[in-house]
Design a protein around this motif. Structure first.
Motif, PDB file in Angstrom:
ATOM      1  N   TRP A 129       0.820  -1.216   0.000  1.00 21.68           N
ATOM      2  CA  TRP A 129       0.000   0.000   0.000  1.00 21.68           C
ATOM      3  C   TRP A 129       0.851   1.263   0.000  1.00 21.68           C
ATOM      4  CZ3 TRP A 129      -4.446  -0.837  -1.820  1.00 21.68           C
ATOM      5  CH2 TRP A 129      -5.141  -2.014  -1.553  1.00 21.68           C
ATOM      6  N   GLY A 130       2.023   1.207   0.620  1.00 22.65           N
ATOM      7  CA  GLY A 130       2.938   2.352   0.568  1.00 22.65           C
ATOM      8  C   GLY A 130       3.447   2.581  -0.840  1.00 22.65           C
ATOM      9  N   TYR A 131       3.772   1.490  -1.523  1.00 20.40           N
ATOM     10  CA  TYR A 131       4.243   1.566  -2.904  1.00 20.40           C
ATOM     11  C   TYR A 131       3.136   2.088  -3.818  1.00 20.40           C
ATOM     12  CZ  TYR A 131       6.813   0.022  -7.097  1.00 20.40           C
ATOM     13  OH  TYR A 131       7.492  -0.015  -8.296  1.00 20.40           O
ATOM     14  N   ALA A 132       1.919   1.545  -3.637  1.00 22.92           N
ATOM     15  CA  ALA A 132       0.794   1.951  -4.478  1.00 22.92           C
ATOM     16  C   ALA A 132       0.437   3.425  -4.265  1.00 22.92           C
ATOM     17  CB  ALA A 132      -0.427   1.076  -4.177  1.00 22.92           C
ATOM     18  N   THR A 133       0.412   3.857  -3.001  1.00 23.21           N
ATOM     19  CA  THR A 133       0.067   5.255  -2.693  1.00 23.21           C
ATOM     20  C   THR A 133       1.085   6.219  -3.260  1.00 23.21           C
ATOM     21  OG1 THR A 133      -1.051   4.579  -0.648  1.00 23.21           O
ATOM     22  CG2 THR A 133      -0.430   6.893  -0.842  1.00 23.21           C
ATOM     23  N   SER A 134       2.365   5.893  -3.082  1.00 24.20           N
ATOM     24  CA  SER A 134       3.415   6.770  -3.607  1.00 24.20           C
ATOM     25  C   SER A 134       3.391   6.781  -5.136  1.00 24.20           C
ATOM     26  CB  SER A 134       4.793   6.330  -3.098  1.00 24.20           C
ATOM     27  OG  SER A 134       5.088   4.993  -3.475  1.00 24.20           O
ATOM     28  N   TYR A 135       3.080   5.636  -5.747  1.00 25.57           N
ATOM     29  CA  TYR A 135       3.022   5.565  -7.209  1.00 25.57           C
ATOM     30  C   TYR A 135       1.950   6.499  -7.761  1.00 25.57           C
ATOM     31  CZ  TYR A 135       2.115   3.836 -11.916  1.00 25.57           C
ATOM     32  OH  TYR A 135       1.921   3.756 -13.279  1.00 25.57           O
ATOM     33  N   PHE A 136       0.744   6.423  -7.207  1.00 18.47           N
ATOM     34  CA  PHE A 136      -0.343   7.252  -7.731  1.00 18.47           C
ATOM     35  C   PHE A 136      -0.137   8.737  -7.401  1.00 18.47           C
ATOM     36  CE2 PHE A 136      -2.636   3.178  -7.964  1.00 18.47           C
ATOM     37  CZ  PHE A 136      -3.060   3.264  -9.281  1.00 18.47           C
ATOM     38  N   THR A 137       0.521   9.014  -6.279  1.00 16.92           N
ATOM     39  CA  THR A 137       0.859  10.406  -5.967  1.00 16.92           C
ATOM     40  C   THR A 137       1.852  10.941  -6.985  1.00 16.92           C
ATOM     41  OG1 THR A 137       0.520  10.006  -3.595  1.00 16.92           O
ATOM     42  CG2 THR A 137       1.778  11.971  -4.211  1.00 16.92           C
ATOM     43  N   LEU A 138       2.829  10.123  -7.318  1.00 16.07           N
ATOM     44  CA  LEU A 138       3.812  10.499  -8.341  1.00 16.07           C
ATOM     45  C   LEU A 138       3.141  10.666  -9.698  1.00 16.07           C
ATOM     46  CD1 LEU A 138       6.715   8.085  -7.343  1.00 16.07           C
ATOM     47  CD2 LEU A 138       6.874  10.574  -7.423  1.00 16.07           C
ATOM     48  N   TYR A 139       2.223   9.763  -9.997  1.00 16.69           N
ATOM     49  CA  TYR A 139       1.545   9.804 -11.291  1.00 16.69           C
ATOM     50  C   TYR A 139       0.735  11.086 -11.461  1.00 16.69           C
ATOM     51  CZ  TYR A 139      -1.827   8.692 -14.957  1.00 16.69           C
ATOM     52  OH  TYR A 139      -2.602   8.738 -16.085  1.00 16.69           O
ATOM     53  N   LEU A 140      -0.081  11.410 -10.477  1.00 13.81           N
ATOM     54  CA  LEU A 140      -0.951  12.583 -10.586  1.00 13.81           C
ATOM     55  C   LEU A 140      -0.168  13.887 -10.550  1.00 13.81           C
ATOM     56  CD1 LEU A 140      -3.925  11.450  -8.310  1.00 13.81           C
ATOM     57  CD2 LEU A 140      -3.893  11.595 -10.814  1.00 13.81           C
ATOM     58  N   SER A 141       0.796  13.979  -9.639  1.00 15.15           N
ATOM     59  CA  SER A 141       1.599  15.211  -9.564  1.00 15.15           C
ATOM     60  C   SER A 141       2.494  15.347 -10.790  1.00 15.15           C
ATOM     61  CB  SER A 141       2.435  15.227  -8.286  1.00 15.15           C
ATOM     62  OG  SER A 141       3.290  14.093  -8.213  1.00 15.15           O
ATOM     63  N   GLY A 142       3.002  14.216 -11.291  1.00 16.27           N
ATOM     64  CA  GLY A 142       3.847  14.253 -12.483  1.00 16.27           C
ATOM     65  C   GLY A 142       3.068  14.592 -13.734  1.00 16.27           C
ATOM     66  N   LEU A 143       1.831  14.129 -13.802  1.00 17.18           N
ATOM     67  CA  LEU A 143       0.983  14.414 -14.956  1.00 17.18           C
ATOM     68  C   LEU A 143       0.718  15.912 -15.073  1.00 17.18           C
ATOM     69  CD1 LEU A 143      -0.289  12.497 -17.035  1.00 17.18           C
ATOM     70  CD2 LEU A 143      -2.416  12.606 -15.732  1.00 17.18           C
ATOM     71  N   ALA A 144       0.554  16.562 -13.926  1.00 18.74           N
ATOM     72  CA  ALA A 144       0.324  18.013 -13.925  1.00 18.74           C
ATOM     73  C   ALA A 144       1.541  18.757 -14.465  1.00 18.74           C
ATOM     74  CB  ALA A 144       0.005  18.483 -12.508  1.00 18.74           C
ATOM     75  N   MET A 145       2.729  18.236 -14.150  1.00 16.43           N
ATOM     76  CA  MET A 145       3.962  18.885 -14.615  1.00 16.43           C
ATOM     77  C   MET A 145       4.317  18.511 -16.046  1.00 16.43           C
ATOM     78  SD  MET A 145       6.433  18.692 -11.239  1.00 16.43           S
ATOM     79  CE  MET A 145       6.024  17.030 -10.716  1.00 16.43           C
ATOM     80  N   TYR A 146       3.717  17.425 -16.535  1.00 16.96           N
ATOM     81  CA  TYR A 146       4.076  16.888 -17.847  1.00 16.96           C
ATOM     82  C   TYR A 146       3.507  17.712 -18.997  1.00 16.96           C
ATOM     83  CZ  TYR A 146       4.655  13.448 -21.585  1.00 16.96           C
ATOM     84  OH  TYR A 146       5.005  12.819 -22.751  1.00 16.96           O
ATOM     85  N   THR A 147       2.255  18.145 -18.848  1.00 14.96           N
ATOM     86  CA  THR A 147       1.608  18.910 -19.916  1.00 14.96           C
ATOM     87  C   THR A 147       0.599  19.902 -19.336  1.00 14.96           C
ATOM     88  OG1 THR A 147       0.112  18.719 -21.829  1.00 14.96           O
ATOM     89  CG2 THR A 147      -0.039  17.012 -20.158  1.00 14.96           C
ATOM     90  N   GLU A 148       0.422  21.024 -20.024  1.00  9.57           N
ATOM     91  CA  GLU A 148      -0.510  22.055 -19.567  1.00  9.57           C
ATOM     92  C   GLU A 148      -1.952  21.554 -19.567  1.00  9.57           C
ATOM     93  OE1 GLU A 148      -0.011  25.495 -21.972  1.00  9.57           O
ATOM     94  OE2 GLU A 148       1.989  25.970 -21.193  1.00  9.57           O
ATOM     95  N   PHE A 149      -2.227  20.518 -20.337  1.00 17.32           N
ATOM     96  CA  PHE A 149      -3.576  19.977 -20.409  1.00 17.32           C
ATOM     97  C   PHE A 149      -4.069  19.502 -19.038  1.00 17.32           C
ATOM     98  CE2 PHE A 149      -6.605  16.473 -21.114  1.00 17.32           C
ATOM     99  CZ  PHE A 149      -7.526  17.096 -21.932  1.00 17.32           C
ATOM    100  N   PHE A 150      -3.118  19.097 -18.185  1.00 19.68           N
ATOM    101  CA  PHE A 150      -3.472  18.604 -16.856  1.00 19.68           C
ATOM    102  C   PHE A 150      -3.129  19.606 -15.750  1.00 19.68           C
ATOM    103  CE2 PHE A 150      -3.025  14.619 -19.266  1.00 19.68           C
ATOM    104  CZ  PHE A 150      -4.244  14.027 -18.963  1.00 19.68           C
ATOM    105  N   ASP A 151      -3.045  20.872 -16.115  1.00 23.66           N
ATOM    106  CA  ASP A 151      -2.773  21.904 -15.110  1.00 23.66           C
ATOM    107  C   ASP A 151      -3.799  21.913 -13.976  1.00 23.66           C
ATOM    108  OD1 ASP A 151      -0.470  22.789 -16.216  1.00 23.66           O
ATOM    109  OD2 ASP A 151      -1.270  24.654 -17.044  1.00 23.66           O
ATOM    110  N   TRP A 152      -5.025  21.504 -14.288  1.00 26.45           N
ATOM    111  CA  TRP A 152      -6.087  21.516 -13.280  1.00 26.45           C
ATOM    112  C   TRP A 152      -5.784  20.579 -12.108  1.00 26.45           C
ATOM    113  CZ3 TRP A 152      -8.362  16.737 -12.677  1.00 26.45           C
ATOM    114  CH2 TRP A 152      -8.187  15.820 -13.730  1.00 26.45           C
ATOM    115  N   LEU A 153      -4.864  19.618 -12.323  1.00 29.58           N
ATOM    116  CA  LEU A 153      -4.499  18.704 -11.244  1.00 29.58           C
ATOM    117  C   LEU A 153      -3.718  19.409 -10.135  1.00 29.58           C
ATOM    118  CD1 LEU A 153      -3.457  15.506 -13.248  1.00 29.58           C
ATOM    119  CD2 LEU A 153      -5.399  15.734 -11.694  1.00 29.58           C
TER     120      LEU A 153
END
Length: 249
Positions: free
Chosen positions: A37-61
């Protein structure tokens, strides 16, 4: 008197070691659950925060993280937790980590046959699978993909975090490597979530990661080889008691 006391103490000790109780089989330790669960939680936190930084399309995140600056901090904190999870297992539960890794890298004909049946099993069709180990052929493939993408994430992430310590060509390669790792891992994670929560034949496995235990019927039919090993261990804890529990097919 002393012999009776020792006998009682041994019975209590063996009872604590029991892996089959009340129709349930002990599948995961508390440390393995924390790791998962620690691995899964950190993974999805990385995914969502990284997606926001990856493209302006996900700036709303960014709203979820309190803005771009805080999102970057959270991304790095989650990255540290992501890296520490396997280290946590090596420190606190090396036995479970070793069992998982040995199974992930140990392949046989029964695993190949399982993978051939996997597309049918994934969509709920009944299939006749050969006896499986602690983790099935599908879980072995999942594990190998997770291991590979973990090292891809960590290697490329360190370069991206500390670019001043690496040559330009390494930095240039780190970004596509990070993206490839994301694509591969996300594909595996989506499949993993579906199989553990929605697929009729395998969703019972989620109980193992939430409580540490699975039903004996599930263990017998989905991880027969491992279940039979557990039955043999139980016999050793209580050799005088005849165990007539049938082996799974």
């Amino acid at each position: 008197m002393k012999d009776n006391l020792m006998q009682v103490m041994n019975l209590m000790k063996n009872k604590e070691k029991r892996k089959i109780k009340d129709g349930k089989v002990k599948r995961f330790t508390i440390h393995f659950q924390i790791f998962h669960w620690g691995y899964a939680t950190s993974y999805f936190t990385l995914y969502l925060s990284g997606l926001a930084m990856y493209t302006e399309f996900f700036d709303w995140l960014y709203i979820l993280f309190g803005g771009p600056a805080l999102a970057r901090i959270i991304h790095r904190v989650a990255a540290v937790i992501f890296i520490l999870m396997p280290i946590y297992m090596l420190i606190f539960d090396r036995k479970s980590m070793s069992l998982w890794l040995r199974n992930a890298f140990k392949w046989g004909k029964h695993d190949i046959k399982y993978l051939m049946n996997f597309p049918f099993d994934m969509f709920g069709f009944k299939t006749k699978n050969p006896p499986q180990d602690f983790i099935s052929g599908g879980e072995k493939l999942n594990s190998l993909m997770q291991i590979a993408t973990f090292f891809m994430f960590v290697a490329s992430g360190i370069v991206m975090w500390f670019p001043g310590y690496f040559p330009g060509w390494v930095i240039d390669w780190s970004y596509p490597m990070h993206n490839i790792a994301l694509g591969l891992s996300l594909m595996v994670v989506v499949g993993h979530i579906y199989l553990s929560s929605a697929n009729p034949s395998s969703k019972a496995s989620l109980e193992g990661m939430t409580t540490g235990w699975v039903s004996e019927d599930y263990a017998k039919h989905h991880h027969t080889n491992w279940y039979n090993d557990i039955v043999e261990e139980e016999k050793k804890l209580d050799p005088e008691k005849k165990n007539n529990r049938p082996k799974g097919a």
